[in-house]
Design an enzyme around this catalytic site. Sequence first.
Site, short mmCIF file in Angstrom:
data_model
loop_
_atom_site.label_atom_id
_atom_site.label_comp_id
_atom_site.label_asym_id
_atom_site.label_seq_id
_atom_site.Cartn_x
_atom_site.Cartn_y
_atom_site.Cartn_z
N PRO A 1 62.68 66.17 51.69
CA PRO A 1 61.32 65.64 51.57
C PRO A 1 60.36 66.70 51.02
O PRO A 1 60.40 67.85 51.43
CB PRO A 1 60.95 65.27 53.01
CG PRO A 1 62.25 65.09 53.71
CD PRO A 1 63.20 66.05 53.06
N GLU A 2 59.55 66.30 50.03
CA GLU A 2 58.57 67.20 49.43
C GLU A 2 57.18 66.65 49.76
O GLU A 2 57.05 65.71 50.54
CB GLU A 2 58.81 67.28 47.92
CG GLU A 2 60.25 67.69 47.58
CD GLU A 2 60.56 67.75 46.08
OE1 GLU A 2 59.65 68.04 45.30
OE2 GLU A 2 61.72 67.51 45.71
#
Length: 286
Positions: free
Chosen positions: A2-3
């Site tokens: 996840p960014e």
Amino acid sequence: MPELPEVETVVKALKGHGLLKEKIKKTEVFCPSLIVPFSSKEFESILKEQPFKSITRRGKFIIFSFDSSWFLLIHLKMSGRFFLKSQNEELKKHEHILFHLSSGKVLCFHDTRKFGKLILTKNPEEILRKLGPEPLSKDWKKEEFYHALKKSKKSLKTTLLDQSFLAGLGNIYVDECLWRAQLHPLRKAFSLTKKEAMSLHGAIQETLKKGLKYKGTSLGKGAPNFHQVNGQIGSHQNHLWVYGREDLPCLRCQNTVRKMFLNGRGTHFCPTCQLILKSSERKSSS
Ligand SMILES: [Zn+2]
């Protein structure tokens, strides 16, 4: 992993589910290696009866703050996720930490690969001050970005992945940003002209906003690596410009997208519209 857009999507959803009106009645830790720096017993005891004060994001960290001046910094790493369940639902595989809430709901931290980290601290700045600027903040100025790039001797890809340079970008969004700005991932950061730096600044903001609009990117063989709090996956994977498109036609020039490995990270780019030459050299060579 996840960014920024995925983490922000989680933060918005947790707020949307009314977490700020909740209090933690009880915590259960089934995987002590996920929590830092306390023992499970201490962690459970510190969080007991704590009302949520705020839920925010900095870089790829989710930050819970509590009235008692404690902060819980959560890094989802590869596969960490939150979801809400009811109290009488049985414990399933990979549900490693349960926060029993005052409403009767249970906030569950689920992590198939167990790389996630939950850091309980009174001094979050000790960790957060190491992060670079927030790319979606009004305080992130084009001029400053240009001067920061001038100081980096590394490639653009490596520079943009460095969380102390800019917070929140990871492998997928960096490839997307560089394609959007028509810059080669191996181009040295300091070699960018002012015009190119301005264009990259815009491309980074545009790319992150697009990721947010589609509620994140969910990729992976088998189980997708990102789920929203409601259990659904994001849909940005259906709108990617270059990431994961190796051997397919470039969406801009129709030439073939290539994949190379840079420090072990799969890097996608179009060799035709992301030339490694500086713009001045490009002009003279064409
Ligand atoms: Zn192209």
